[in-house]
Design a protein around this motif. Structure first.
Motif, mmCIF file in Angstrom:
data_model
loop_
_atom_site.group_PDB
_atom_site.id
_atom_site.type_symbol
_atom_site.label_atom_id
_atom_site.label_comp_id
_atom_site.label_asym_id
_atom_site.label_seq_id
_atom_site.Cartn_x
_atom_site.Cartn_y
_atom_site.Cartn_z
ATOM 1 N N CYS A 49 4.042 -18.399 -9.639
ATOM 2 C CA CYS A 49 4.068 -16.955 -10.420
ATOM 3 C C CYS A 49 5.315 -16.565 -10.505
ATOM 4 N N CYS A 50 5.341 -15.748 -10.925
ATOM 5 C CA CYS A 50 6.761 -15.047 -11.592
ATOM 6 C C CYS A 50 7.357 -13.671 -11.072
ATOM 7 N N THR A 51 8.751 -13.514 -11.267
ATOM 8 C CA THR A 51 9.097 -12.193 -11.003
ATOM 9 C C THR A 51 9.933 -11.778 -12.181
ATOM 10 N N GLY A 52 10.251 -10.550 -12.385
ATOM 11 C CA GLY A 52 10.863 -10.244 -13.650
ATOM 12 C C GLY A 52 10.219 -8.916 -14.176
ATOM 13 N N TRP A 53 10.263 -8.793 -15.438
ATOM 14 C CA TRP A 53 9.544 -7.694 -16.337
ATOM 15 C C TRP A 53 9.017 -8.450 -17.493
ATOM 16 N N ILE B 25 9.636 -18.515 -10.497
ATOM 17 C CA ILE B 25 10.228 -18.528 -11.663
ATOM 18 C C ILE B 25 10.740 -16.971 -12.185
ATOM 19 N N LEU B 26 11.888 -16.808 -12.912
ATOM 20 C CA LEU B 26 12.004 -15.547 -13.356
ATOM 21 C C LEU B 26 11.720 -15.161 -14.836
ATOM 22 N N LYS B 27 11.478 -14.000 -15.141
ATOM 23 C CA LYS B 27 11.153 -13.458 -16.489
ATOM 24 C C LYS B 27 11.665 -12.365 -17.032
ATOM 25 N N GLY B 28 12.399 -12.389 -18.218
ATOM 26 C CA GLY B 28 12.705 -11.459 -18.912
ATOM 27 C C GLY B 28 11.956 -11.493 -20.484
ATOM 28 N N ALA B 29 11.762 -10.294 -21.177
ATOM 29 C CA ALA B 29 11.161 -10.126 -22.264
ATOM 30 C C ALA B 29 11.922 -9.248 -23.253
ATOM 31 N N SER B 30 11.779 -9.372 -24.476
ATOM 32 C CA SER B 30 11.884 -8.651 -25.695
ATOM 33 C C SER B 30 10.905 -9.054 -26.865
ATOM 34 N N ASP C 157 22.216 -4.313 -10.424
ATOM 35 C CA ASP C 157 22.357 -5.018 -9.235
ATOM 36 C C ASP C 157 20.933 -4.624 -8.237
ATOM 37 N N ARG C 158 20.600 -3.490 -8.281
ATOM 38 C CA ARG C 158 19.566 -3.011 -7.503
ATOM 39 C C ARG C 158 18.304 -3.584 -7.811
ATOM 40 N N LEU C 159 18.122 -3.520 -9.412
ATOM 41 C CA LEU C 159 16.894 -4.293 -9.785
ATOM 42 C C LEU C 159 16.751 -5.821 -9.366
ATOM 43 N N ALA C 160 17.896 -6.425 -9.552
ATOM 44 C CA ALA C 160 18.058 -7.888 -9.064
ATOM 45 C C ALA C 160 17.583 -8.123 -7.766
ATOM 46 N N VAL D 256 16.915 -5.628 -17.318
ATOM 47 C CA VAL D 256 16.011 -6.514 -16.868
ATOM 48 C C VAL D 256 16.635 -7.920 -17.143
ATOM 49 N N LEU D 257 17.193 -8.409 -18.093
ATOM 50 C CA LEU D 257 17.536 -9.740 -18.415
ATOM 51 C C LEU D 257 18.781 -10.189 -17.547
ATOM 52 N N ARG D 258 19.730 -8.819 -17.612
ATOM 53 C CA ARG D 258 20.993 -9.126 -16.774
ATOM 54 C C ARG D 258 20.612 -9.518 -15.347
ATOM 55 N N ALA D 259 19.417 -8.412 -14.789
ATOM 56 C CA ALA D 259 19.131 -8.609 -13.313
ATOM 57 C C ALA D 259 18.526 -9.975 -13.302
ATOM 58 N N VAL D 260 17.616 -10.530 -13.962
ATOM 59 C CA VAL D 260 17.090 -11.753 -13.929
ATOM 60 C C VAL D 260 18.283 -12.750 -13.856
#
Ligand SMILES: [Zn+2]
Length: 315
Positions: A91-95, A132-137, A109-112, A149-153
């Motif tokens: 499963c994944c974390t991220g947004w 796994i980590l996930k970012g999205a646009s 950093d807090r999001l990370a 989100v992508l920078r936190a990922v």
């Protein structure tokens, strides 16, 4: 070899076998399965387990579930599905792309920190850890919250070594900006997979991303827009150019899902017509096409095995 988190505990990369790198077991919206289970068809777990068992019988060993919190992630559902079917689930974390208000206020950093805790300790009070980590646009390009989100990922990747999958909009070449952000954050691009890359047939763009060192998620089958045949021709062109070990072939298919316009449609006849094989579509439809196009069996047999292993090992 390397150890990765599956929803049932640590898994050795040499044991992941035939792996689909971008799927959804159950997708809906944030916290729906936990809070409003009555909006889901009561039989959804039975259906999920049946379909996963069919996939397992057809040779699928491991599935990466790309369902983030905002797509309705429920790790208890994933653990039960894995236990009952015998399919490994990561499963994944991220947004994904749904943006609650707090995302505009929170620091990167807090999001990370939250993503790191979901990898190291567990998700939603369980000891089920993300692998796994996930970012999205998407079509609108990289929106400010999505950049955050992508920078936190990226920062969570530096802390944990867990690889990154990026939902992208390839017809708009959104991967270019996403890759630039990840480069700014110092992420080695061989730990990054730019997903939905087979929504375009623009080989120049795809070669550019591969030259940056990324993996590409050729992960929409049957998909919308480009036909399965066009997607497979693109896949063959990238294999022929020597990138067979950089291509994450998958379906981006939800076994069960609930969206506002469309209640559970995992078993609907319309959906069955689009894809009667669920997680075996690639094996039953795409592989024969590749064979007909002249791709050797030894390449086809390994593409769902070697690429996922290398992606997780960071080769
Ligand atoms: Zn997806």
């Amino acid at each position: 070899m390397a150890m990765i988190n599956s929803v049932l505990g640590p898994l050795d990369t040499s044991d992941i076998g035939t792996t689909l790198l971008h799927e959804h077991i159950l997708s809906s919206s944030t916290a729906i399965p936990q809070n409003y289970p009555e909006v889901l068809d009561t039989g959804y777990m039975r259906m999920i387990v049946r379909k996963l068992k069919e996939a397992k019988a057809g040779g699928i060993d491991t599935v990466v579930d790309a369902t983030t919190l905002d797509l309705g992630r429920d790790v208890n559902v994933l653990a039960e599905a894995s236990r009952k079917s015998g399919v490994n689930i990561i499963c994944c974390t991220g947004w994904w792309t749904e943006k609650p208000r707090f995302l505009s206020g929170i620091s990167i950093d807090r999001l990370a920190k939250g993503f790191i805790r979901e990898i190291r300790e567990g998700i939603a009070g369980t000891d089920i850890k993300a692998g796994i980590l996930k970012g999205a646009s998407d079509k609108a390009g990289v929106q400010p919250e999505e950049e955050k989100v992508l920078r936190a990922v990226a920062r969570a990747h530096h802390e944990t070594g867990v690889p990154i999958m990026v939902h992208s909009y390839s017809p708009g070449q959104v991967g270019g900006r996403q890759i630039a952000i990840l480069k700014e954050e110092g992420v080695p691009l061989n730990r990054v997979k730019i997903d939905h890359s087979n929504d375009t047939t623009d080989l120049e763009y795809l070669f550019w991303m591969l030259e940056q060192g990324c993996y590409l998620g050729m992960d929409r089958y049957p998909g919308e827009g480009a036909s399965p045949l066009a997607r497979t021709r693109t896949l063959k062109a990238l294999i022929d150019a020597g990138y067979k070990d950089k291509l994450g072939v998958s379906h981006d298919w939800s076994l069960a899902r609930y969206v506002a316009s469309d209640s559970i449609i995992g078993s609907s006849s319309k959906r069955k017509k689009i894809n009667p094989y669920d997680y075996l579509y690639i094996k039953k439809v795409v592989f024969p096409m590749l064979r007909e196009m002249g791709v050797p069996d030894k390449v086809i047999d390994k593409i769902l095995v070697d690429t996922p292993r290398k992606f997780f090992e960071g080769v």
